[in-house]
Design a protein around this motif. Structure first.
Motif, PDB file in Angstrom:
ATOM      1  N   GLY A 408     122.922 -25.639  29.530  1.00 39.10           N
ATOM      2  CA  GLY A 408     123.810 -24.935  30.436  1.00 39.10           C
ATOM      3  C   GLY A 408     124.205 -23.577  29.885  1.00 39.10           C
ATOM      4  N   LEU A 409     124.552 -22.677  30.772  1.00 42.34           N
ATOM      5  CA  LEU A 409     124.915 -21.314  30.393  1.00 42.34           C
ATOM      6  C   LEU A 409     126.416 -21.225  30.149  1.00 42.34           C
ATOM      7  CD1 LEU A 409     123.809 -18.385  30.100  1.00 42.34           C
ATOM      8  CD2 LEU A 409     124.321 -18.077  32.536  1.00 42.34           C
ATOM      9  N   VAL A 410     126.791 -20.751  28.969  1.00 39.59           N
ATOM     10  CA  VAL A 410     128.200 -20.584  28.622  1.00 39.59           C
ATOM     11  C   VAL A 410     128.381 -19.205  28.000  1.00 39.59           C
ATOM     12  CG1 VAL A 410     128.599 -23.047  28.243  1.00 39.59           C
ATOM     13  CG2 VAL A 410     127.874 -21.609  26.332  1.00 39.59           C
ATOM     14  N   TRP A 411     129.621 -18.725  28.030  1.00 39.34           N
ATOM     15  CA  TRP A 411     129.956 -17.459  27.378  1.00 39.34           C
ATOM     16  C   TRP A 411     130.957 -17.705  26.257  1.00 39.34           C
ATOM     17  CZ3 TRP A 411     128.003 -17.151  32.236  1.00 39.34           C
ATOM     18  CH2 TRP A 411     127.169 -16.065  32.531  1.00 39.34           C
ATOM     19  N   ARG A 412     130.732 -17.035  25.135  1.00 38.20           N
ATOM     20  CA  ARG A 412     131.630 -17.137  23.989  1.00 38.20           C
ATOM     21  C   ARG A 412     131.966 -15.739  23.487  1.00 38.20           C
ATOM     22  NH1 ARG A 412     127.280 -21.030  21.165  1.00 38.20           N
ATOM     23  NH2 ARG A 412     127.523 -22.888  22.483  1.00 38.20           N
ATOM     24  N   ASP A 413     133.040 -15.650  22.707  1.00 40.41           N
ATOM     25  CA  ASP A 413     133.412 -14.357  22.149  1.00 40.41           C
ATOM     26  C   ASP A 413     132.244 -13.749  21.392  1.00 40.41           C
ATOM     27  OD1 ASP A 413     135.974 -14.252  23.115  1.00 40.41           O
ATOM     28  OD2 ASP A 413     136.884 -15.141  21.322  1.00 40.41           O
ATOM     29  N   GLY A 414     132.002 -12.460  21.633  1.00 46.75           N
ATOM     30  CA  GLY A 414     130.984 -11.751  20.888  1.00 46.75           C
ATOM     31  C   GLY A 414     131.487 -11.349  19.517  1.00 46.75           C
ATOM     32  N   PRO A 415     130.639 -10.730  18.715  1.00 49.05           N
ATOM     33  CA  PRO A 415     131.035 -10.350  17.358  1.00 49.05           C
ATOM     34  C   PRO A 415     132.143  -9.308  17.373  1.00 49.05           C
ATOM     35  CG  PRO A 415     128.918  -9.381  17.924  1.00 49.05           C
ATOM     36  CD  PRO A 415     129.248 -10.337  19.016  1.00 49.05           C
ATOM     37  N   THR A 416     132.922  -9.314  16.330  1.00 47.28           N
ATOM     38  CA  THR A 416     134.009  -8.345  16.195  1.00 47.28           C
ATOM     39  C   THR A 416     133.664  -7.229  15.212  1.00 47.28           C
ATOM     40  OG1 THR A 416     135.039  -9.707  14.484  1.00 47.28           O
ATOM     41  CG2 THR A 416     135.766 -10.048  16.763  1.00 47.28           C
ATOM     42  N   GLU A 417     132.542  -7.371  14.505  1.00 53.33           N
ATOM     43  CA  GLU A 417     132.069  -6.332  13.596  1.00 53.33           C
ATOM     44  C   GLU A 417     130.565  -6.199  13.721  1.00 53.33           C
ATOM     45  OE1 GLU A 417     133.197  -6.808   9.563  1.00 53.33           O
ATOM     46  OE2 GLU A 417     135.358  -6.850   9.962  1.00 53.33           O
ATOM     47  N   SER A 418     130.070  -4.990  13.493  1.00 51.34           N
ATOM     48  CA  SER A 418     128.635  -4.745  13.559  1.00 51.34           C
ATOM     49  C   SER A 418     127.911  -5.472  12.431  1.00 51.34           C
ATOM     50  CB  SER A 418     128.349  -3.246  13.456  1.00 51.34           C
ATOM     51  OG  SER A 418     126.952  -3.015  13.383  1.00 51.34           O
ATOM     52  N   LEU A 419     126.761  -6.028  12.760  1.00 49.79           N
ATOM     53  CA  LEU A 419     125.917  -6.661  11.752  1.00 49.79           C
ATOM     54  C   LEU A 419     124.940  -5.672  11.127  1.00 49.79           C
ATOM     55  CD1 LEU A 419     125.196 -10.029  13.586  1.00 49.79           C
ATOM     56  CD2 LEU A 419     126.953  -9.522  11.880  1.00 49.79           C
ATOM     57  N   ASP A 420     124.887  -4.449  11.666  1.00 51.16           N
ATOM     58  CA  ASP A 420     124.026  -3.410  11.090  1.00 51.16           C
ATOM     59  C   ASP A 420     124.642  -2.056  11.429  1.00 51.16           C
ATOM     60  OD1 ASP A 420     122.124  -1.600  10.260  1.00 51.16           O
ATOM     61  OD2 ASP A 420     120.417  -2.688  11.119  1.00 51.16           O
ATOM     62  N   LYS A 421     125.359  -1.495  10.470  1.00 49.19           N
ATOM     63  CA  LYS A 421     126.084  -0.258  10.729  1.00 49.19           C
ATOM     64  C   LYS A 421     125.199   0.972  10.690  1.00 49.19           C
ATOM     65  CE  LYS A 421     130.628  -2.012   9.533  1.00 49.19           C
ATOM     66  NZ  LYS A 421     131.878  -1.833   8.771  1.00 49.19           N
TER      67      LYS A 421
END
Length: 621
Positions: A408-421
């Motif tokens: 099933g399709l769900v939405w969750r909080d996305g990242p709060t910091e970049s993983l590649d600056k």
């Protein structure tokens, strides 16, 4: 089971004062047109049943013969459409299997129909629209049809939706003119809920830096066509959007931040389970009567959100026309001054080719749209107070889609910091303090310049003009070794009225070679170079264009020109009285027949200026 984003907090930060001020002046400027637009679409959405007074499907007003035509080939869906109040979704598709970005759409209609049936409704392919590729037509006669294809697509979309059979729509398109055209056409039916369903980018191929290196070597004659074709084929290698940050991927960014995509839908690769689940959900959203109508979604706040996101990512210069035209279709008056004033305060948060070496998949992996939107919302750069296809509030778009254990399709909080600056940063640590776009103004007219890929020491060029009436002349002169010096290349008679405003991207490698040799180089043109505008400063979309008597028609070889992207000036350094006394050069004799160009004569005669969106359908908007 599907769970739409449920974030409720929203952005608590106050709007940035400049963003707020620009939005307010757009709202004031647009008041009459926007009000008239909303009256039209709200009236179109009010079709009460004669017996009950309740609003029902618009097809309820069709005569029996009309309805019979509309359902004759519907098979198992015929009874649903004729004997129940079930809703019907229009599919408008840009599918063709020549273009990598649109090839995945082949399977979308069947999938959307299944999803609609499962939700108790129906979906029908209402029509198709053309989809042409600037990457294929570069330097070819067909490129003179490219910009005009946007208005053809808008008109085709309107034809598809004109049958009064539909209660919502799913639009299938990705690339340069296709998405703006679909949006412009669908906004004429702004009483309908409309969702754009993308196909996603192809997986990463040859690194962009290597591709650019081979192109430049080919321009210098140091490698042959076989080596060039091998590099290009490794770059553009499979289904999906080209991975550099040109107009196609800028389109996807805009549709998401303007609330017309589902959250996180833009940059999921084709042929994946998540991509399929998002397409199914797009069908359900378009079918749902609770989804906000498109004409209400695309308002002044949404338009400003689109401009801010474009600037924060160094997106395509084509959108200084396309966004203006899309906004106009919704009764919103957007100007180049709005772009310029926002660019002065919006920080640049990404480095995606041609602004860097990363591609769009690297951006997605680093945090993608959810982090970008989270950062801009937190800084008061984006309006949270908007309607979207996911509900009210742009904060829904700080979440990312996932498949749960049951698929099933769900939405969750996305990242709060970049993983590649090196690819994506936050507002506190931007790549640059301002957006990558400037408005230029001066005695040569008004133009836009993209600075996000231009090094600081190349943003001011003072050099003698070399005047050309098409890009082939410049490339021939380069090949003969005649341009090995400081220069401002003036490429004129390339505007909408002249020849449809073809893209001049083939100039980039040659001009890059000259810059790398240590020369001060720039280009000034009433044509366009799109999101592929690169490291050489380019004053684009010069208005008024030479074909309408614009001052570019008076420039002569050897005239000194100053292109100053820091102060926003574009000046011919010639005595004003002398310049005024000059005659405009006689336009070159150009062929207007062949490759379909003769069919677009009326478009060339009627098109509005670049600054107003270069539109035929909306030239007076």
């Amino acid at each position: 089971m599907t769970f739409l984003p449920t974030a409720t907090g929203g952005s608590t930060n106050e709007m940035h004062p400049i963003v707020a001020a620009v939005t307010d002046r757009i709202r004031t400027r647009s008041a009459a047109r926007r009000s008239a637009y909303l009256r039209r679409v709200r009236a179109a959405g009010s079709t009460p049943d004669a017996a009950t007074g309740a609003s029902g499907p618009s097809r309820d007003d069709l005569g029996c013969a009309n309805l019979a035509h509309g359902v004759a080939a519907c098979g198992p869906d015929k009874l649903t459409l004729t004997a129940s109040p079930a809703r019907n979704v229009a599919i408008v598709t840009a599918y063709n299997d020549m273009l990598s970005a649109h090839q995945p759409f082949e399977t979308y209609p069947a999938r959307i129909k299944r999803a609609a049936r499962a939700a108790g409704g129906v979906a029908q392919v209402a029509g198709g629209v053309p989809a042409m590729c600037d990457g294929i037509t570069q330097g070819r006669e067909g490129m003179e049809l490219s910009l005009f294809s946007r208005d053809v697509i808008a008109m085709s979309t309107a034809v598809a939706l004109s049958h009064d059979m539909f209660d919502g729509a799913v639009l299938l398109g990705v690339c340069d003119k296709i998405v703006p055209g679909l949006v412009m056409g669908a906004l004429s039916f702004g009483h309908l809920p409309v969702v754009l369903a993308p196909a996603g980018p192809m997986t990463s191929g040859l690194p962009n830096k290597e591709k650019a290196r081979v192109r430049q070597l080919f321009a210098e004659g140091k490698v042959g066509r076989d080596e060039l074709l091998e590099a290009e084929s490794k770059s553009y290698h499979g289904p999906g959007t080209c991975t550099f940050f040109g107009t196609a991927n800028s389109n996807q960014l805009l549709m998401e931040v303007m609330g017309l995509h589902l959250p996180g839908a833009s940059f999921v690769n084709p042929g994946t389970p998540l991509r399929d689940a998002l397409t199914d959900e797009a069908a359900r959203r378009a079918l749902d009567p609770a989804t906000t109508p498109m004409g209400e979604v695309v308002d002044e706040n949404a338009v400003v959100n689109g401009v801010v996101a474009l600037l924060a990512t160094g997106g395509s210069t084509n959108h200084t026309m396309h966004l203006v035209a899309m906004a106009a279709a919704a009764g919103v008056e957007l100007t180049w001054d709005d772009f310029s004033d926002l660019s002065a305060v919006v920080p640049q948060l990404t480095r995606i080719y041609p602004n860097g070496t990363a591609d769009i998949n690297h951006f997605q992996a680093a945090g993608g749209m959810s982090l970008l939107i989270r950062e801009l919302l937190g800084a008061g750069m984006l309006h949270d107070d908007v309607d979207t296809v996911a509900g009210h509030g742009l904060h829904h778009y700080t979440e990312e889609p996932f498949l749960d254990g049951d698929g099933g399709l769900v939405w969750r909080d996305g990242p709060t910091e970049s993983l590649d600056k090196t690819v994506l940063r936050g507002v506190a640590d931007p790549f640059a303090p301002d957006g990558g776009l400037r408005l230029l103004d001066g005695n040569l007219g008004r133009a836009v310049v993209k600075t996000s890929a231009v090094e600081a020491d190349h943003r001011v060029v003072v050099a003698p003009a070399r005047v050309f009436d098409d890009q082939a002349e410049l490339l021939d002169a380069f090949g003969r070794g005649e341009l090995d010096a400081d220069m401002v290349a003036v490429v004129r008679y390339q505007g909408p009225r002249a020849n449809g405003m073809p893209e001049l991207h083939k100039l980039t490698p040659a001009l890059g070679v000259l810059q790398d040799r240590g020369h001060r180089v720039a280009v000034v043109t009433d044509g366009r170079m799109s999101g592929a505008s690169g490291k050489v400063p380019a004053a684009l979309h010069v208005t008024p264009e030479a074909a309408q008597g614009g001052p570019l028609g008076k420039v002569r070889d050897g005239d000194m020109i100053r292109l100053d992207a820091e102060t926003g000036t574009l000046s011919l350094l010639v005595d004003a009285d002398e310049f005024d006394s000059r005659d405009v050069a006689i336009p070159p004799v150009t062929e207007t027949f062949g490759t379909g160009r003769e069919l677009f004569a009326a478009f060339r005669d009627a098109v509005g200026p670049a600054e107003r969106g270069a539109s035929v359908a909306l030239r007076d908007a």
